[in-house]
Design a protein around this motif. Structure first.
Motif, PDB file in Angstrom:
ATOM      1  N   VAL A 263      87.552  32.633  75.360  1.00 31.83           N
ATOM      2  CA  VAL A 263      86.900  33.358  74.126  1.00 31.83           C
ATOM      3  C   VAL A 263      87.282  34.879  74.279  1.00 31.83           C
ATOM      4  N   SER A 264      87.062  35.419  73.396  1.00 29.94           N
ATOM      5  CA  SER A 264      86.955  36.976  73.112  1.00 29.94           C
ATOM      6  C   SER A 264      85.497  37.331  72.999  1.00 29.94           C
ATOM      7  N   VAL A 265      85.145  38.583  73.298  1.00 26.89           N
ATOM      8  CA  VAL A 265      83.709  38.713  73.221  1.00 26.89           C
ATOM      9  C   VAL A 265      83.529  39.901  72.277  1.00 26.89           C
ATOM     10  N   ILE A 266      82.501  39.720  71.200  1.00 23.50           N
ATOM     11  CA  ILE A 266      81.970  40.823  70.514  1.00 23.50           C
ATOM     12  C   ILE A 266      81.096  41.609  71.246  1.00 23.50           C
ATOM     13  N   PRO A 267      81.513  42.844  71.652  1.00 20.89           N
ATOM     14  CA  PRO A 267      80.784  43.585  72.256  1.00 20.89           C
ATOM     15  C   PRO A 267      79.359  44.347  71.789  1.00 20.89           C
ATOM     16  N   LEU A 268      79.127  43.793  70.665  1.00 22.85           N
ATOM     17  CA  LEU A 268      77.723  44.571  69.977  1.00 22.85           C
ATOM     18  C   LEU A 268      76.585  43.544  70.289  1.00 22.85           C
ATOM     19  N   GLY A 269      75.873  43.752  71.032  1.00 24.40           N
ATOM     20  CA  GLY A 269      74.601  42.911  71.631  1.00 24.40           C
ATOM     21  C   GLY A 269      73.368  43.468  70.419  1.00 24.40           C
ATOM     22  N   GLY A 270      72.864  42.395  69.903  1.00 23.93           N
ATOM     23  CA  GLY A 270      71.588  42.487  68.996  1.00 23.93           C
ATOM     24  C   GLY A 270      70.663  41.611  69.295  1.00 23.93           C
ATOM     25  N   CYS A 271      69.493  41.565  68.512  1.00 23.48           N
ATOM     26  CA  CYS A 271      68.484  40.386  68.774  1.00 23.48           C
ATOM     27  C   CYS A 271      69.009  38.893  68.283  1.00 23.48           C
ATOM     28  N   GLY A 272      69.905  39.069  67.244  1.00 28.80           N
ATOM     29  CA  GLY A 272      70.351  37.855  66.616  1.00 28.80           C
ATOM     30  C   GLY A 272      69.413  37.150  65.800  1.00 28.80           C
ATOM     31  N   GLN A 273      68.434  38.015  65.201  1.00 25.33           N
ATOM     32  CA  GLN A 273      67.389  37.271  64.172  1.00 25.33           C
ATOM     33  C   GLN A 273      67.057  38.352  63.228  1.00 25.33           C
ATOM     34  N   CYS A 274      67.271  39.524  63.279  1.00 23.04           N
ATOM     35  CA  CYS A 274      66.861  40.390  62.265  1.00 23.04           C
ATOM     36  C   CYS A 274      67.988  40.431  60.923  1.00 23.04           C
ATOM     37  N   GLN A 275      67.667  41.120  59.813  1.00 23.10           N
ATOM     38  CA  GLN A 275      68.216  41.038  58.856  1.00 23.10           C
ATOM     39  C   GLN A 275      69.757  41.309  58.824  1.00 23.10           C
TER      40      GLN A 275
ATOM     41  N   GLU B 220      76.138  33.598  73.782  1.00 27.10           N
ATOM     42  CA  GLU B 220      77.100  32.658  73.249  1.00 27.10           C
ATOM     43  C   GLU B 220      77.460  33.168  71.875  1.00 27.10           C
ATOM     44  N   ARG B 221      76.491  33.899  71.086  1.00 27.42           N
ATOM     45  CA  ARG B 221      76.681  33.919  69.771  1.00 27.42           C
ATOM     46  C   ARG B 221      77.603  35.424  69.791  1.00 27.42           C
ATOM     47  N   GLN B 222      77.728  36.003  70.689  1.00 28.75           N
ATOM     48  CA  GLN B 222      78.857  37.064  70.900  1.00 28.75           C
ATOM     49  C   GLN B 222      80.168  36.684  71.217  1.00 28.75           C
ATOM     50  N   CYS B 223      80.377  35.376  71.352  1.00 36.03           N
ATOM     51  CA  CYS B 223      81.960  34.863  71.842  1.00 36.03           C
ATOM     52  C   CYS B 223      82.448  34.160  70.664  1.00 36.03           C
ATOM     53  N   ARG B 224      83.781  34.422  70.447  1.00 37.37           N
ATOM     54  CA  ARG B 224      84.615  33.653  69.592  1.00 37.37           C
ATOM     55  C   ARG B 224      85.712  33.145  70.297  1.00 37.37           C
TER      56      ARG B 224
END
Length: 334
Positions: free
Chosen positions: A83-95, A123-127
């Protein structure tokens, strides 16, 4: 154990230390990092307190690796996935997260950890790496996405003539996208002549090293003023210079990360109705577009990566990059 290059403080080099093996959160994964790029922002964070780095931090946000453990709530990945990692961590739930823009989540943090043998992410940051994309290329998706975001914001259309100030990795990636998206001329301007071959390999139609007459040189190379100027260097005089180099009603996009003050004469910009735009991070769609470009066979790694080092070499190389100029992308293999 997990070896990592750890930030010690603003006047100290990174130190390779043993750390405990990480454990995945319920929605998280543990990765064995295989490749991580050294980003200019890492150098800024190690030098400038404005970025908030703390002793004990492990930098490295341009990375790819292998999944070695999964949290109990993970459903999309399996152990062994590359996988490649999107390094932007967020809550995953907001708009903004749901819109694919975690950079603007109120809980956003820049994901580090790539300067270690193992790290955690969600997991959501992985592609998953597309077929044919190597892990080294996966580590280049982040800077490619940063550049694509800047080009998208610029409003570039086919036939535009583009000037890029600075031949670091982001400037080179900007040249790649500008040509790919239809710019007729893409001129890269830098004060270091050794960047010429890299710029041309990444898609530039011309390279200029003319520190004594930058405006006259870019006018001549483009045949007129630029439609768009991208500031990918961040030196304080460059905004005023870019205003001279862009056409009437043209656009300037600032992609460089700098905390130094700059100045310009407002009338010079106002009289031309120049639009000055700023660009930060990227959207999830742009990150995926970067992976798609790599999957299409674009030879980005061959053109951009100039050196590969081990984790043990990283502290010395990192110190040298703080004070010197390194063209292209340096990749760490932890």
């Amino acid at each position: 154990m997990n070896k990592a290059a750890v930030f010690q403080g603003f006047d100290a080099p990174l130190a390779v230390q043993d750390q405990a093996m990480p454990e995945p959160a319920p929605d998280g994964v543990v990765l064995r990092v295989t490749h991580c790029g050294i980003c200019g922002s890492d150098l800024h964070m190690a030098h400038d307190p404005a970025f908030g780095a703390q002793p004990g931090d492990v930098f490295g946000h341009e990375f790819a690796g292998e999944v070695v453990a999964l949290g109990r709530n993970c459903t999309q990945l399996q152990v062994g996935d590359q996988v490649s990692v999107i390094p932007l961590g967020g809550c995953g739930q907001c708009q903004t997260c749901r819109a694919g823009e975690p950079a603007w989540c109120s809980e956003m943090s820049l994901q580090g950890g790539g300067y270690g043998q193992f790290t955690t992410t969600t997991e959501r940051q992985c592609r998953k790496l597309p077929a044919g994309v190597t892990a080294e290329e996966g580590a280049l998706a982040e800077p490619l996405a940063v550049a694509l975001h800047g080009v998208a914001l610029s409003g570039l259309t086919a036939g535009d003539r583009v000037l890029i100030l600075g031949a670091g990795p982001i400037g080179l990636a900007t040249a790649f996208w500008a040509r790919r998206l239809g710019a007729t001329a893409v001129v890269v301007q830098d004060i270091h002549p050794e960047a010429r071959d890299l710029a041309l390999a990444m898609g530039a139609t011309d390279f200029l090293c003319t520190p004594d007459a930058p405006v006259q040189a870019s006018d001549a190379a483009l045949g007129r003023k630029a439609d768009i100027v991208f500031d990918c260097a961040g030196a304080p005089p460059l905004l005023a210079q870019a205003i001279d180099q862009v056409r009437v009603k043209g656009r300037i996009v600032i992609l460089a990360l700098s905390t130094r003050e700059t100045s310009f004469i407002p009338f010079a910009a106002v009289s031309k109705e120049v639009a000055v735009l700023t660009s930060a991070f990227f959207t999830l769609r742009e990150y995926e577009a970067a992976l798609d470009a790599l999957a299409s066979g674009a030879p980005v790694a061959e053109a951009l990566v100039t050196r590969t080092i081990s984790l043990d070499q990283l502290p010395e190389v990192f110190e040298g990059m703080k004070t010197g100029r390194s063209h292209g992308k340096v990749i760490v293999r932890p």
